[in-house]
Write an enzyme that holds these catalytic residues in place. Sequence first.
Site, PDB file in Angstrom:
ATOM      1  N   GLU A 266       0.807  -1.219   0.000  1.00 56.10           N
ATOM      2  CA  GLU A 266       0.000   0.000   0.000  1.00 56.10           C
ATOM      3  C   GLU A 266       0.837   1.264   0.000  1.00 56.10           C
ATOM      4  OE1 GLU A 266      -0.745  -2.669   1.763  1.00 56.10           O
ATOM      5  OE2 GLU A 266      -2.826  -3.175   1.289  1.00 56.10           O
TER       6      GLU A 266
ATOM      7  N   HIS B 134     -10.275  -5.004  10.747  1.00 53.99           N
ATOM      8  CA  HIS B 134     -10.931  -4.899   9.437  1.00 53.99           C
ATOM      9  C   HIS B 134     -12.251  -4.135   9.470  1.00 53.99           C
ATOM     10  CE1 HIS B 134      -8.061  -7.966   8.126  1.00 53.99           C
ATOM     11  NE2 HIS B 134      -8.485  -7.814   6.900  1.00 53.99           N
TER      12      HIS B 134
HETATM   13  C1  LIG Z   1      -2.157  -4.337   4.481  1.00 59.97           C
HETATM   14  C2  LIG Z   1      -3.184  -5.268   3.930  1.00 59.97           C
HETATM   15  N1  LIG Z   1      -3.491  -5.187   2.611  1.00 59.97           N
HETATM   16  C3  LIG Z   1      -4.409  -6.024   2.085  1.00 59.97           C
HETATM   17  C4  LIG Z   1      -5.035  -6.950   2.868  1.00 59.97           C
HETATM   18  C5  LIG Z   1      -6.086  -7.876   2.264  1.00 59.97           C
HETATM   19  N2  LIG Z   1      -5.547  -9.206   2.139  1.00 59.97           N
HETATM   20  C6  LIG Z   1      -5.784 -10.105   3.104  1.00 59.97           C
HETATM   21  S1  LIG Z   1      -5.012 -11.505   2.802  1.00 59.97           S
HETATM   22  C7  LIG Z   1      -4.344 -10.984   1.386  1.00 59.97           C
HETATM   23  C8  LIG Z   1      -3.445 -11.881   0.597  1.00 59.97           C
HETATM   24  C9  LIG Z   1      -2.198 -12.239   1.338  1.00 59.97           C
HETATM   25  O1  LIG Z   1      -1.544 -13.287   0.733  1.00 59.97           O
HETATM   26  P1  LIG Z   1      -0.323 -14.059   1.389  1.00 59.97           P
HETATM   27  O2  LIG Z   1       0.507 -13.104   2.191  1.00 59.97           O
HETATM   28  O3  LIG Z   1       0.373 -14.774   0.305  1.00 59.97           O
HETATM   29  O4  LIG Z   1      -0.953 -15.060   2.415  1.00 59.97           O
HETATM   30  P2  LIG Z   1      -1.848 -16.347   2.135  1.00 59.97           P
HETATM   31  O5  LIG Z   1      -3.232 -15.860   1.929  1.00 59.97           O
HETATM   32  O6  LIG Z   1      -1.295 -17.022   0.958  1.00 59.97           O
HETATM   33  O7  LIG Z   1      -1.768 -17.198   3.370  1.00 59.97           O
HETATM   34  C10 LIG Z   1      -4.752  -9.687   1.137  1.00 59.97           C
HETATM   35  C11 LIG Z   1      -4.377  -8.917  -0.068  1.00 59.97           C
HETATM   36  C12 LIG Z   1      -4.710  -6.990   4.249  1.00 59.97           C
HETATM   37  N3  LIG Z   1      -5.312  -7.837   5.096  1.00 59.97           N
HETATM   38  N4  LIG Z   1      -3.776  -6.152   4.733  1.00 59.97           N
END
Ligand SMILES: Cc1ncc(C[n+]2csc(CCOP(=O)(O)OP(=O)(O)O)c2C)c(N)n1
Lengths: 355, 326
Positions: free
Chosen positions: B57, B126
């Site tokens: 972000e 959230h």
């Molecule tokens: C700062 C932030 N940006 C966006 C999100 C929304 N979001 C939640 S999980 C996710 C994907 C994260 O993927 P990863 O780190 O690969 O973890 P995985 O889901 O594969 O366990 C996103 C974009 C968030 N929770 N926090």
Amino acid sequence: MTVHASPAEIETDQLLGMLERMYLIRRFETEAERQYKQAKIGGYCHLSSGQEATCVGTMDAMTDDDLLVTGYRSHGFALARHVPATEVMAELFGRVDGCARGRGGSMHLLDPDLGYYGGWGIVGGQLPVATGLALALVRQERPAAVLCELGDGAVNMGAWHESLNLASLWDLPIVYLVVNNIYGMGTSVERASAEPELFRRAHAHRMVGERIDGDDIEEVHAATSELLQTARDRHRPAVLEALTYRYRGHSVADAGLSYRDRDEIKEHQERDPIKRVRSVLSERGVEDEQLDAADERAQEQVAEAVEFADASPEPPLDQLAYGMYAKGSDKQFARMRPGSPFGERELVFDAGLGD
Amino acid sequence: MTYREALRLALAEELEHDPRVFLMGEEVGQFEGAYKVSAGLMDRFGADRVRDTPISEEGFVGAGVGAAMLGERPVVEIMTLNFLLVAMDQVINHAAKIGAMFGGMVRCPMVIRTPNGAGAQLTAQHSQSFDQWFASTPGLKVVAPANPRDAKGLLKAAIRDEDPVLVIENLPIYKEKGEVPLDPDFTTPIGLADVPRKGSDLTLISHSFATKRCLDVAEDLAESHGLDIEVVDLRSLRPLDVETVAASVSKTSRAVCVEEGWPTYGVTAEIAARIGKACFDDLDAPVERVGMAEVPMPYAKNLETAALPGADRIAEAVLETLEGSR
Ligand SMILES: Cc1ncc(C[n+]2csc(CCOP(=O)(O)OP(=O)(O)O)c2C)c(N)n1
């Protein structure tokens, strides 16, 4: 891929126990999805089916004194770290007997007694916090290390770079476990990272970075044990990238098929980590009945967890502000409380801040 | 047309209208938007103008600032307002200050759009309404549409604006339907409040999702108590249309301000102070405020419901204010 030193063979009894916990995670997640669809569970619910070898292999490499920090996809880690399935399920149900007393839900599990300092919902937000826990371990001269889980999507946050730099600069006992399940939501690691071999990023901070097969429980266990030991003994941080795969969508609300196809999922399921442990045990002469019994016990635990969660009451309404401030703060807030001469209606509830 | 579709239409029209406009954010392209606002836009406008970003972000909000300084018109989507906190420095210390800090010699014509809103058990990290943090920052403009018509109109106005504008959308009303003008030049002026319901007994003042609640409460109280309540929808939090608020409260003599955020130092605090000054002689009762209970949002459904400013709490505040009138 950096090939790790030959996996330390795990004793058969221990491996059987690990298999049982892998089954527990798999059955728990299946049930969680079912309960979510029946609206017993709300909010977001991120499942880790397919990632069981990483969850159990890393947790069994930790000592009781080591500390765990995770992101939001944490049911598997919590169960592998022996947080009771009853309390995890009750948390998902939003009940008072949940491991976070019904306040955290799926993304914010914890159990400080077991050294589990939280599931965290902001991607990357847990990394500096975990780094601080490691700093405290050093200051308190505790012979322990932190294992901090994150996803492949989190390595592009500034918090990741800042944490790695601090940990290396300050010689902190922490292992950053990157669970690379290929996708951060719908974006594959190749589309998100200019250097998709994520472990290499450790080298820029002069720390060990290693990539392992996260679906091979023996390899996971051996690599994590070694890196945690180095962290404890020599206060050196490391990055451990475990390659694995999530079978389900990003969350229960995501079908997980718009950015990948069924063939890809099937291909991974053929290399299922649970099947792999079963075949290792079979090769060592363990009977099928014994392996099936592990699954049955896991299923019983899940059934019991649902029953427990269902019977647990909702958190009391008048405890809305519970835990927000430490004991003794009530006095400081007396003049803002509803009922005080100019108190605001929305501030805190009459029962106080809880203690 | 739904609120979500109205936003999509605004984006499509502006992408069509001005080649400098481009959209970027997590999952906006191939995944078609985490909440499907941008569905179909990458297919139509290409991956350069509907650009997927990694989860970074601070990086891509800052990149939006830089691009805007050279005259591009970036529209940056943040998955929810909660994650904008990670990029707060770029918003407050950079985007908002560029105009003044550099003596007006460079501008930052960017849009940040992001949904907000609670009620789905998304827990403390959230479900947060931080509208007031941004609205209290000079140099930013902040709008928060409450219905599909304004969703289209305000987003278009924001994209055409010469300054950084934060467009706060709302998750629970993405699926709400309403009339939306199809004229590609229709915009909703930034800085003007709306009066979606006329009345004479009391003024309810709110923005975004809370406006919908207030309209429902006004309708219910008309039926159950024969009350005639006026509703003011702020629409813009900065600039703030104090004039419309004051005109309404001078007429009704009583005001209840409602927000989904924490009220201490909040939007309702600001409005109440403005009313206190502008309508001091007209008021028949103290200005009342209703907001979220001042706790981090809990997960359990019963606790979450209790924390939110529901219709019952708003109605109660209205009735108490009327009883308390001189
Ligand atoms: C700062 C932030 N940006 C966006 C999100 C929304 N979001 C939640 S999980 C996710 C994907 C994260 O993927 P990863 O780190 O690969 O973890 P995985 O889901 O594969 O366990 C996103 C974009 C968030 N929770 N926090």
